[in-house]
Scaffold this active site. Structure first.
Site, short mmCIF file in Angstrom:
data_model
loop_
_atom_site.label_atom_id
_atom_site.label_comp_id
_atom_site.label_asym_id
_atom_site.label_seq_id
_atom_site.Cartn_x
_atom_site.Cartn_y
_atom_site.Cartn_z
CD GLU A 26 -2.92 0.99 2.40
OE1 GLU A 26 -3.85 1.82 2.47
OE2 GLU A 26 -2.81 0.03 3.19
CD GLU A 174 -10.03 -2.21 6.16
OE1 GLU A 174 -10.08 -1.05 6.62
OE2 GLU A 174 -9.21 -3.06 6.54
CD GLU A 306 -6.01 -4.59 4.45
OE1 GLU A 306 -5.88 -4.22 5.65
OE2 GLU A 306 -6.44 -3.85 3.55
CD GLN A 355 0.57 -2.27 3.78
OE1 GLN A 355 1.40 -1.57 3.19
NE2 GLN A 355 -0.59 -1.79 4.12
#
Length: 506
Positions: A26, A174, A306, A355
Site C-alpha cells: 500500500e 473495507e 489483509e 505488508q
C-alpha cells in the site's frame, strides 16, 4: 512429552492455492517510496526506480501476487494521476497515512513493471469509496484491452503497446470503514454495479473480489452471498463478483491506541498474541460456514487479503507510517496462519500479508540512512514454506492429545502442523509455540515413506530476537538434525518457540 500423529500420504486433500502466499503493498509509510521504489537514488541499485535487492529477495519466495495500491489508500487513489510523464503527474495528499504529499511517480506502469520483475500476478484494488464506476471501468480497459479504443490508445501513448494480463480486481476495500462507511446492503449493490462494468477484454478474464467483512462480521458475508443466488443453490453464472474478502489482524493490546510493543514484551504477552493469531481459524471457518449455505459447491472464493500482527509503531517514527520491528514471535504468528490456510484450502483461494516492506508484519525492512535491507523472521517462514504453493494438502491426524496451556479465558494449543505433497516430495511444517518446553513428535507415514529427511529450523534464544542492519542473522533458518526416519516412522524433536520444516522424497 511425545505426540503421535498420522499422515496418509496417499490420500489427497484439496490443493493449496499458491495465492494464499500473496503480499500487499500500500501507499503507506515507506512501503512504496523508500521500500519498493527509490526513484533515481544513485546509492541504491535499481531499474526504473525499482529497488533490485528487494525484488531479488521477494523472487526467492516465489511471490505469487501483489495487492496494490491499498488498503484505505485505494479508495482515495485516482489512477489517471499516476500515468503519463512523471513531471506532469499531480501531487496528492495521503490523508489516510501520515498526511504526507505524494508525487505519483509510482503509478500503474511502475506497479506492473514491478510485478513483471517479481514474476507475480497483480491484484489491483479499485476505488469504490471516492471513485466512479466509469473510472474503474476505464482502468480495466486501459490495462487489458488490445486493439483500438480510447483507453488502449492512451496506454500506448504512455509507452505500453501490448495490454497486461490482470485477473485479480478488488471492488473497493473495507467498505464498512475507510472505504466509504457503507452498510452491507448498500455496498452489495455497489459491488454489483462496479462488477458489472468491469469488463473482460480478449482472453483476460477478471476475477472480481468484493470487499468483505471485518473479522467475525458474518452478517456482512451473508449479505454479499445473498446477492449471488438462493439458499442451497448454486450461485448465478456470470456473477458481478467471484470472491469475498475478509480482514483479520492479530491485535492484542488493551486498546486500539495501546497495542503493545513489537519488541518489548513478556511471556504472557507472547501467549496472548498467539491466542489472537490462532483465532484466524475461527474467523475463516465462520465465514466459510456462511458461504456454504449459499454456495455448497464452493465456487465462490474466500480471500483473506489483509492479515498479520499490528503493534505500536516504533518509537521516533511517523505514527501514520505503521513501521514496526519483526521478531521470532511474528514468525510463529505466520507459521500458525499458514497451517490454518492449508486446512481451509477447499474455500480459501488467496491471502495477503500486511505488508511486504516497512509496514506492519513486513517481509523486508530497509534503512533510510544506511540503505541496508534486512530480511525479517516472517520472511524466512514464507521461504521455508514456499513448496506448499499449489501442493496437494495432506491431513495431519493426532492420536494423542496436543499440549495446551490456559491464557486468560482462552486455551492455547501449543503445537501446530500441516503437510502437503508436490512433485513426489513431502513437506511437513511444525510449530512449537510453548516458550519453554520442548516436544517430540512421532509421525506414522501411511501409504508411503521417505528415505531421508531434510530439515530446517527457525528459532532464536529469545522470543524478542529480531534482525537489524547491524545483526541481520540473529533469526535465520539453519539446517536441523534432530529428525530421523525409521521405515515409515518420522521422528522430530521440536525445541521451545521453534518452527521446523521437514521434506523428503516419497
Amino acid at each position: 512429552m511425545t505426540i503421535e500423529a498420522v499422515i496418509n500420504v496417499d490420500l489427497d486433500g484439496p490443493r493449496i492455492n499458491r495465492h494464499v502466499y500473496g503480499h500487499f503493498a500500500e501507499h503507506l509509510g515507506r512501503c512504496i517510496y523508500g521500500g519498493f521504489y527509490v526513484g533515481d537514488d544513485p546509492d541504491v541499485p535499481n531499474v526504473g526506480g525499482l529497488r533490485l535487492d528487494v525484488v531479488e529477495a521477494l523472487r526467492d519466495l516465489n511471490i505469487p501476487n501483489l495487492r496494490w495500491p491499498g488498503g484505505c489508500f485505494a479508495d482515495e487513489y485516482h489512477w489517471r494521476d499516476g500515468v503519463g510523464p512523471k513531471d506532469q503527474r499531480p501531487v496528492m495528499v495521503n490523508t489516510h497515512w501520515g498526511g504526507v504529499e505524494e508525487n505519483n511517480h509510482f503509478g500503474t506502469h511502475e506497479f506492473l513493471a514491478l510485478c513483471e520483475m517479481l514474476g507475480a500476478e497483480p491484484y489491483i484494488s479499485g476505488n469504490v469509496g471516492s471513485g466512479t464506476v466509469r473510472e474503474m471501468s476505464e482502468w480495466v480497459e486501459y490495462l487489458t484491452r488490445d486493439g483500438d479504443s480510447p483507453m488502449a490508445r492512451l496506454r500506448r501513448a504512455n509507452g505500453r503497446e501490448q495490454p497486461w494480463r490482470v485477473r485479480f480486481w478488488g471492488l473497493g476495500n473495507e467498505a464498512w470503514g475507510c472505504g466509504g462507511n457503507m452498510t452491507a446492503e448498500h455496498y452489495a449493490q455497489e459491488a454489483r454495479r462496479y462488477g458489472t462494468y468491469s469488463r473482460d477484454y480478449g482472453d483476460n478474464r477478471l476475477y472480481k473480489i468484493a470487499a468483505g467483512a471485518n473479522g467475525t462480521d458474518y452478517a456482512w458475508t451473508e449479505t454479499l452471498m445473498k446477492q449471488l443466488g438462493h439458499l442451497g443453490c448454486r450461485h448465478i453464472a456470470g456473477t458481478a463478483y467471484h470472491a469475498l474478502s475478509v480482514h483479520y489482524y492479530t491485535v492484542t493490546g488493551p486498546t486500539w491506541e495501546e497495542k503493545g510493543s513489537a519488541t518489548v514484551f513478556d511471556t504472557g504477552e507472547y501467549y496472548t498474541t498467539m491466542v489472537a493469531a490462532a483465532r484466524v481459524e475461527e474467523v475463516l471457518a465462520g465465514h466459510a460456514a456462511v458461504m456454504d449455505c449459499y454456495d455448497p459447491t464452493r465456487s465462490v472464493g474466500l480471500v483473506l487479503d489483509e492479515w498479520g500482527t499490528w503493534f505500536d509503531v516504533a518509537r521516533g517514527t511517523n505514527p501514520g507510517f505503521l513501521y514496526q520491528q519483526n521478531t521470532l514471535r511474528d514468525a510463529l504468528v505466520a507459521s500458525v496462519h499458514f497451517d490454518v490456510f492449508h486446512r481451509h484450502a477447499d474455500r480459501l483461494v488467496m491471502a495477503n500479508i500486511a505488508q511486504t516492506v516497512n509496514v506492519l508484519q513486513a517481509m523486508i525492512l530497509t534503512d533510510p540512512d544506511a540503505k541496508a535491507m534486512v530480511l525479517t523472521p516472517t520472511y524466512h517462514v514464507f521461504r521455508m514454506n514456499r513448496d506448499h504453493q499449489d501442493a496437494t494438502s495432506l491431513r495431519v491426524d493426532f492420536r494423542t492429545a496436543l499440549p495446551s496451556r490456559p491464557v486468560g479465558d482462552a486455551t492455547l494449543t501449543t503445537v501446530s502442523a500441516s503437510a502437503s505433497r508436490k512433485d513426489g516430495r513431502l513437506l511437513l511444517s511444525l510449530s512449537n509455540l510453548d516458550a519453554t518446553t520442548a516436544v517430540d513428535i512421532t509421525i506414522d507415514l501411511r501409504g508411503g515413506t521417505i528415505g531421508t529427511a531434510d530439515a530446517t529450523i527457525l528459532t532464536a534464544g529469545l522470543l524478542q530476537d529480531h534482525n537489524t542492519p547491524q545483526a541481520p542473522s540473529t533469526v535465520v533458518p539453519r539446517p536441523y538434525d534432530r529428525v530421523s526416519v525409521t521405515g515409515s516412522t518420522l521422528r522430530v524433536h521440536l525445541p521451545p518457540h521453534s518452527f521446523v520444516t521437514v521434506s523428503g522424497v516419497l
